[in-house]
Design an enzyme around this catalytic site. Structure first.
Site, mmCIF file in Angstrom:
data_model
loop_
_atom_site.group_PDB
_atom_site.id
_atom_site.type_symbol
_atom_site.label_atom_id
_atom_site.label_comp_id
_atom_site.label_asym_id
_atom_site.label_seq_id
_atom_site.Cartn_x
_atom_site.Cartn_y
_atom_site.Cartn_z
ATOM 1 N N ASP A 188 -3.104 6.188 7.721
ATOM 2 C CA ASP A 188 -3.960 6.386 6.550
ATOM 3 C C ASP A 188 -3.493 7.621 5.798
ATOM 4 O O ASP A 188 -3.180 8.650 6.412
ATOM 5 C CB ASP A 188 -5.415 6.564 6.966
ATOM 6 C CG ASP A 188 -6.392 5.963 5.963
ATOM 7 O OD1 ASP A 188 -5.991 5.754 4.809
ATOM 8 O OD2 ASP A 188 -7.546 5.694 6.335
ATOM 9 N N HIS A 239 -1.224 9.229 -3.341
ATOM 10 C CA HIS A 239 -2.457 9.251 -2.548
ATOM 11 C C HIS A 239 -2.353 8.544 -1.194
ATOM 12 O O HIS A 239 -3.332 8.527 -0.445
ATOM 13 C CB HIS A 239 -3.601 8.620 -3.347
ATOM 14 C CG HIS A 239 -4.092 9.472 -4.479
ATOM 15 N ND1 HIS A 239 -5.129 10.379 -4.346
ATOM 16 C CD2 HIS A 239 -3.690 9.563 -5.765
ATOM 17 C CE1 HIS A 239 -5.344 10.983 -5.505
ATOM 18 N NE2 HIS A 239 -4.479 10.505 -6.388
#
Length: 457
Positions: A368, A162
């Site tokens: 990110d 993730h």
């Protein structure tokens, strides 16, 4: 057939209710929202760290109409220190986000990481049937797929990473690069958020392991492992419906009436990857170069506490709060302060009201994995503008956002000026295209598609 989900964080957290009874409250986050409905439909087991009330080892969920089992693994203080705070968050997290100077590579922490991953794998082997597909999640559990494979060669195993997967030059700084890749390649299907992450992973397999790759497939130890880009979505219609509720509209209106200015909004975990100091310095530069904006624009920065026991995070908080004080001291006048700073988390309804009130949303991380805040804002907004870092994984999906380099304060300051001055017609046109794209890849489609692909592996 049931489904076995494995994650560090549990989908429901225990809270003391009436008469001291434990109530199981859904955890906030995309993973719970995506996989709780799948497990309700398919049945099965969710295996996770039982952080609070570890004496409760199993619970049927949801409480009102049980459909699957949560199996909770207790971790000792030493395991939490070395596996979670140590190797996961002081080695893998900074390395994956390109902050090599912040990494700490300690053999003792690696050994604990191995041991805890083995405990999770053993819990999988004790749960469900041998033909139940297993879906493992995130960097804390990268060794679990191969540990399961060793005991159950014909298992169907999926893994989703993730956070960013870095370039092979960065990844190879990890002393246990071969072991980590070998652990992951125990899976049949590996998911990541962007094509760039997939490309970096395939490169690491070739350069570190000497594995052969073909298209999106790694050929390794007589098996073919697919590596696919599947960016996670959000519950678009649910966010939009919540934003339109009268009480949320009223809360958004109160916020705008209180500020009586255009509203720039930032919502981030207080983490060094999020670029909060850089954003504040760019806002300072914006006020210097556009003095006409003074008294007319407010930056409301929500900083959600994160890893407060880690010294570097405490230092980051001090730096951010020092910048807020300096910038406010420099620019405040006639009752107007340029920055409103909130250091706490927000419930979903309060957060959505802030999204609804914002004229411009600032999502400017230095790096990110994806960033769901950007997507949540877009689902809730009527005519807002998204300013988005090109280093957020979501940037490829959201080309109509005003994209910026967060390392360039002058460029970011000018992007703020562009966003604040954008015509209503252009705002709505951009937002419409972005919202349509989000609806085409929502959260449940992401989960159902991965499970379907894994089930056919």
């Amino acid at each position: 057939m049931g489904l076995i989900v494995v994650s560090n964080r549990e989908p429901y957290a225990p809270r003391k209710g009436e008469e001291g009874r434990l109530a199981w409250v859904p955890s906030i986050g995309g993973l719970t929202a995506a996989l709780d409905p799948a497990l309700r439909r398919l049945g099965g087991t969710w295996i996770a760290w039982g952080e609070r009330h570890p004496e409760v080892r199993e619970v049927e969920l949801p409480q009102d109409a049980p459909r699957y089992r949560l199996r909770r693994l207790p971790l000792s203080e030493a395991e939490v220190r070395d596996y979670y705070h140590g190797f996961s968050n002081r080695a893998l997290w900074p390395m994956s986000h390109y902050f090599v100077e912040r990494t700490t590579y300690l053999s003792a922490q690696w050994r604990t990481y191995e041991a805890v991953n083995r405990r999770f794998a053993e819990a999988v082997l004790e749960s469900g049937a041998p033909d139940d597909p297993v879906w493992v999640h995130d960097y804390q559990l990268a060794l679990v797929p191969q540990l399961i494979r060793d005991a159950r060669p014909r298992a169907r195993i999926g893994f989703f990473w993730h956070i960013p997967w870095p370039s092979s030059e960065i990844f190879r700084t990890l002393p246990w690069d071969r072991e980590l890749l070998t652990g992951l390649l125990g899976a049949d299907l590996i998911g990541m958020h962007t094509p760039d992450y997939v490309r970096h992973f395939l490169s690491a397999c070739r350069r570190v392991l000497g594995a052969e790759t073909e298209g999106d497939t790694v050929h390794w130890q007589g098996r073919a492992v697919r590596v696919v880009a599947r960016p996670i979505g959000i519950e678009v219609d649910e966010y939009a419906a919540l934003a339109a509720r009268p009480e949320v509209e009223e809360a958004a209106g109160r916020l705008r009436r209180t500020l009586q200015t255009q509203l720039l909004l930032g919502v981030d975990r207080l983490d060094y990857t999020k670029g909060i100091p850089e954003r504040l310095e760019a806002f300072d530069a914006f006020l210097d170069t556009h003095p006409e904006a003074r008294g007319r624009v407010t930056l409301l920065q929500v900083a959600v506490p994160s890893r407060e026991q880690v010294e570097s995070y405490r230092q980051l908080r001090s730096r951010v709060e020092g910048l807020v004080g300096r910038i406010n001291g420099k620019h405040t006048r006639d009752g107007w302060s340029p920055i409103q700073y909130i250091y706490r988390g927000m419930g979903r309804e309060e957060l959505v009201a802030h999204y609804r009130a914002a004229d411009v949303m600032l999502v400017t991380p230095l790096r990110d994995g994806l960033n769901l805040v950007a997507k949540e804002f877009l689902a809730c907004s009527r005519d807002g503008v998204l300013v988005l870092s090109r280093f957020a994984g979501a940037a490829d999906e959201l080309p109509e956002a005003v994209q910026v380099n967060p390392y360039n304060p002058t460029g970011l300051a000018e992007a703020l000026n562009e966003a604040l001055g954008m015509s209503l017609e252009e705002k709505k046109a951009r937002l419409t295209r972005l919202q349509e794209r989000l609806r085409g890849s929502d959260l449940r489609a992401w989960a159902d598609g991965f499970v379907a692909e894994l089930s056919g592996a």
